[in-house]
Motif scaffolding. Structure first.
Motif, PDB file in Angstrom:
ATOM      1  N   ARG A 231       0.833  -1.204   0.000  1.00 39.44           N
ATOM      2  CA  ARG A 231       0.000   0.000   0.000  1.00 39.44           C
ATOM      3  C   ARG A 231       0.867   1.252   0.000  1.00 39.44           C
ATOM      4  NH1 ARG A 231      -4.335   2.090   4.615  1.00 39.44           N
ATOM      5  NH2 ARG A 231      -4.873   4.034   3.511  1.00 39.44           N
ATOM      6  N   PHE A 232       1.938   1.257   0.809  1.00 42.23           N
ATOM      7  CA  PHE A 232       2.804   2.438   0.859  1.00 42.23           C
ATOM      8  C   PHE A 232       3.458   2.677  -0.495  1.00 42.23           C
ATOM      9  CE2 PHE A 232       6.401   5.081   2.065  1.00 42.23           C
ATOM     10  CZ  PHE A 232       5.857   5.899   3.048  1.00 42.23           C
ATOM     11  N   HIS A 233       3.900   1.615  -1.143  1.00 42.48           N
ATOM     12  CA  HIS A 233       4.520   1.761  -2.459  1.00 42.48           C
ATOM     13  C   HIS A 233       3.512   2.264  -3.487  1.00 42.48           C
ATOM     14  CE1 HIS A 233       6.129   0.001  -6.359  1.00 42.48           C
ATOM     15  NE2 HIS A 233       7.060   0.854  -5.986  1.00 42.48           N
ATOM     16  N   ALA A 234       2.296   1.744  -3.418  1.00 41.54           N
ATOM     17  CA  ALA A 234       1.280   2.154  -4.394  1.00 41.54           C
ATOM     18  C   ALA A 234       0.928   3.627  -4.256  1.00 41.54           C
ATOM     19  CB  ALA A 234       0.030   1.290  -4.221  1.00 41.54           C
ATOM     20  N   GLU A 235       0.916   4.142  -3.026  1.00 39.73           N
ATOM     21  CA  GLU A 235       0.474   5.517  -2.813  1.00 39.73           C
ATOM     22  C   GLU A 235       1.598   6.543  -2.854  1.00 39.73           C
ATOM     23  OE1 GLU A 235      -2.361   6.320   0.207  1.00 39.73           O
ATOM     24  OE2 GLU A 235      -3.216   4.291   0.169  1.00 39.73           O
ATOM     25  N   THR A 236       2.844   6.108  -2.624  1.00 42.86           N
ATOM     26  CA  THR A 236       3.951   7.065  -2.580  1.00 42.86           C
ATOM     27  C   THR A 236       5.030   6.807  -3.622  1.00 42.86           C
ATOM     28  OG1 THR A 236       5.291   5.800  -1.001  1.00 42.86           O
ATOM     29  CG2 THR A 236       3.611   7.271  -0.082  1.00 42.86           C
ATOM     30  N   GLY A 237       5.089   5.585  -4.135  1.00 34.65           N
ATOM     31  CA  GLY A 237       6.166   5.210  -5.044  1.00 34.65           C
ATOM     32  C   GLY A 237       7.448   4.836  -4.340  1.00 34.65           C
ATOM     33  N   VAL A 238       7.474   4.900  -3.015  1.00 35.61           N
ATOM     34  CA  VAL A 238       8.675   4.587  -2.233  1.00 35.61           C
ATOM     35  C   VAL A 238       8.635   3.123  -1.818  1.00 35.61           C
ATOM     36  CG1 VAL A 238       9.989   5.085  -0.139  1.00 35.61           C
ATOM     37  CG2 VAL A 238       8.878   6.946  -1.392  1.00 35.61           C
TER      38      VAL A 238
ATOM     39  N   SER B  84      18.611  -6.922   5.669  1.00 39.55           N
ATOM     40  CA  SER B  84      17.778  -5.911   5.032  1.00 39.55           C
ATOM     41  C   SER B  84      17.916  -6.029   3.511  1.00 39.55           C
ATOM     42  CB  SER B  84      18.197  -4.507   5.501  1.00 39.55           C
ATOM     43  OG  SER B  84      17.313  -3.521   5.013  1.00 39.55           O
ATOM     44  N   ALA B  85      17.204  -5.182   2.800  1.00 39.72           N
ATOM     45  CA  ALA B  85      17.326  -5.089   1.343  1.00 39.72           C
ATOM     46  C   ALA B  85      16.731  -3.765   0.901  1.00 39.72           C
ATOM     47  CB  ALA B  85      16.624  -6.247   0.640  1.00 39.72           C
ATOM     48  N   ALA B  86      17.199  -3.249  -0.214  1.00 42.98           N
ATOM     49  CA  ALA B  86      16.716  -1.967  -0.730  1.00 42.98           C
ATOM     50  C   ALA B  86      16.474  -2.065  -2.230  1.00 42.98           C
ATOM     51  CB  ALA B  86      17.718  -0.853  -0.429  1.00 42.98           C
ATOM     52  N   ASP B  87      15.646  -1.150  -2.720  1.00 45.03           N
ATOM     53  CA  ASP B  87      15.403  -0.983  -4.150  1.00 45.03           C
ATOM     54  C   ASP B  87      14.941  -2.284  -4.801  1.00 45.03           C
ATOM     55  OD1 ASP B  87      16.230   1.722  -3.838  1.00 45.03           O
ATOM     56  OD2 ASP B  87      18.315   1.089  -3.978  1.00 45.03           O
ATOM     57  N   ASP B  88      15.547  -2.652  -5.921  1.00 48.70           N
ATOM     58  CA  ASP B  88      15.092  -3.831  -6.669  1.00 48.70           C
ATOM     59  C   ASP B  88      15.445  -5.139  -5.971  1.00 48.70           C
ATOM     60  OD1 ASP B  88      14.051  -2.170  -8.573  1.00 48.70           O
ATOM     61  OD2 ASP B  88      15.777  -2.317  -9.924  1.00 48.70           O
ATOM     62  N   ASP B  89      16.261  -5.077  -4.922  1.00 44.06           N
ATOM     63  CA  ASP B  89      16.583  -6.296  -4.168  1.00 44.06           C
ATOM     64  C   ASP B  89      15.494  -6.662  -3.169  1.00 44.06           C
ATOM     65  OD1 ASP B  89      19.024  -6.637  -5.445  1.00 44.06           O
ATOM     66  OD2 ASP B  89      20.088  -5.378  -4.008  1.00 44.06           O
TER      67      ASP B  89
END
Length: 536
Positions: free
Chosen positions: A322-329, A346-351
């Motif tokens: 939901r957070f990604h859908a509404e903010t793109g983050v 942890s992981a970030a971005d496309d990972d």
């Protein structure tokens, strides 16, 4: 491990380190290349000033701005007050108490510059809790925000307030001191801070962390996963006494030459407003706060953010999506521990794989072990074990032998690792619910419930049952306008059965107005377990 000669005159901390054979292994420590003499406060201030200049903004609050030069000068003056006025010597413990503000950061740095050991405490702690901390750490001195003095009337503790207008206030004393100070050349493995674990029942556990550990969390998670730059503005809600907050709002921004927006107190709606007003780019807070910000319609106010880190509790996939859908983050999930100081998986971005915690942070390694300490096959659940440049060292505590076994830090979490090396959280090891022979992970049931549009928050624990041993018991906070009752119970039970295996559904649901949480925002599951054991 052979320790360097200490710079501490008061050797209490080194004298009360756990026995060497109870330490975890530190397989990647040499890769970080820290020198034998190292004062982390010197590094965190001097290096960014040398690289970027001292006139750039370092700390912000809603009312003021501090530059790097101002922060260093104030920390130096505090170190002078400690050593010249109070008689603090290297190795003495100094308790710090107050909300997240610039003077608390300056005090933390000043303590380290003086070669003393920082013991930062939650501002909501009461006198009895503070007395335990004083006794365990044999703390003799305290710097306290003048608004939080009432509970600090602890025998044997010399208290100096800051931020007030009395003659004895630290603020006034600092005004009389020159801005220079010769930082104590501590050893890299001299203790820099005592951090007390949150949520501990019984005698609090104090963890000992070295000067090199402070830099190590920045040079692993922050450098390789978060990847900030000098133009970033960090913000968030975790208190600085919580090592998650110390890293997020002090260590990481200083190491990057960036700035930090400090908020003494902020609801999710207020946090979103501060992010929008100050154009913050990196945010640290708990999963529930990210969900709550969206519930207030704050997505548009979060446009300046490029990085958001969630920790303290498992991040449900539903909140991530939901957070990604509404903010793109893409929310960065992570698991850390006070015993290891900060995040190690942890992981970030496309990972990122939504729902998974991620992979070991560069510099750390992790395994899933059975009760005998042997690795389990991928896809099977077991106990999470971690090694890296930081690790558990309890202060004179027999529980050291429980947390560290065969060189591994055992975090108390149940995980599985998939064939691609991603780690998937199942539950705290003591929160795994065994019902009629089935292992049921409470967080999986929570995630299913949170997908229902009427569920704001929930917590799932096991409840005693004469037939099944234990049953799944859910505590649910409903959204505005929705009434609890038998109809709501049946609706939620049916909803869960459609999303996960039916045997995992909550056979008992209790509705609350709010879930019990610690001052750091963690769900107090022990209180839910106590309530679940009651009839009804």
């Amino acid at each position: 491990m052979q320790l360097s000669p200490t710079a501490h005159v008061d050797t209490f901390c080194r004298d009360h380190l756990p026995p060497a054979d109870q330490w975890p292994e530190f397989p990647s420590l040499s890769e970080l290349g820290y020198p034998g003499r190292l004062n982390c406060a010197s590094v965190l201030l001097d290096e960014p000033i040398a690289r970027y200049g001292g006139d750039r903004t370092c700390l912000r609050t809603p009312e003021e701005h501090w530059t790097y030069d101002e922060l260093r000068a104030t920390a130096n003056r505090i170190a002078r007050v400690l050593t010249e006025d109070l008689g603090v010597v290297a190795g003495n413990r100094v308790l710090l108490r107050g909300p997240n503000n610039a003077w608390l950061v300056a005090a933390w740095l000043g303590v380290l510059k003086a070669g003393a050991v920082a013991v930062t405490t939650m501002p909501l702690l009461r006198a009895g809790e503070l007395r335990k901390i004083r006794d365990i750490g044999e703390v003799g001195f305290a710097l306290c925000d003048h608004r939080f003095l009432d509970d600090l009337q602890v025998p044997g503790l010399r208290v100096l307030p800051f931020g007030g207008d009395t003659d004895d206030d630290l603020t006034r004393r600092c005004a009389e001191k020159p801005p220079g100070f010769a930082d104590v050349p501590t050893a890299a493995d001299d203790v820099a801070l005592l951090a007390f674990t949150s949520g501990t029942t019984g005698r609090p556990k104090a963890t000992l962390h070295f000067h090199r550990d402070v830099l190590a969390i920045a040079d692993t998670f922050s450098r390789h996963v978060l990847r900030p730059d000098a133009d970033d503005l960090f913000t968030g809600t975790p208190p600085l006494a919580f090592t998650f907050g110390l890293g997020a709002l002090v260590i990481f921004p200083l190491r990057a030459g960036a700035a930090s927006l400090l908020l003494e107190k902020a609801t999710p709606e207020q946090l979103a407003g501060h992010i929008a007003e100050h154009h913050a780019t990196i945010c640290f807070t708990a999963p529930t706060a990210y969900k709550a910000m969206l519930a207030t319609g704050a997505a548009a106010r979060l446009r300046s953010l490029r990085r958001c880190v969630s920790a303290g509790e498992h991040l449900p996939e539903a909140i991530w999506k939901r957070f990604h859908a509404e903010t793109g983050v893409k929310l960065i999930d992570g698991i850390g521990a006070t015993e290891l100081l900060h995040i190690f998986i942890s992981a970030a971005d496309d990972d990122i794989r939504p729902g998974a915690t991620g992979k070991p942070v560069p510099g750390y390694r992790a395994a899933v072990l059975d009760d005998a300490g042997n690795p389990v096959p991928d896809g099977e659940i077991g106990r999470l074990a971690v090694q890296g440049p930081t690790g558990c060292r309890y202060l004179d505590d027999p529980r050291q032998a429980e947390y560290v076994r065969d060189g591994w830090n055992l975090t108390g979490d149940t995980y599985l690792r998939d064939t691609d090396g991603y780690f998937w959280y199942q539950a705290r090891s003591d929160d795994m619910i065994v019902s009629a022979g089935y292992n049921i992970a409470g967080p999986e049931v929570e995630e299913a419930l949170l997908a229902h549009p009427d569920v704001d928050e929930c917590g799932v624990v096991g409840a005693p049952d004469p037939d099944r041993g234990r049953i799944v018991c859910a505590f649910v906070v409903l959204g505005p306008g929705r009434q609890p009752g038998e109809a709501a119970v049946r609706e939620l039970q049916d909803f869960v059965k459609q999303r996960i295996a039916p045997y995992k559904y909550p056979r008992r649901i209790r509705f609350l107005k709010a879930l019990p949480r610690t001052s750091t925002g963690k769900l107090e599951r022990h209180r839910l377990r106590e309530d679940a054991a009651l009839p009804g």
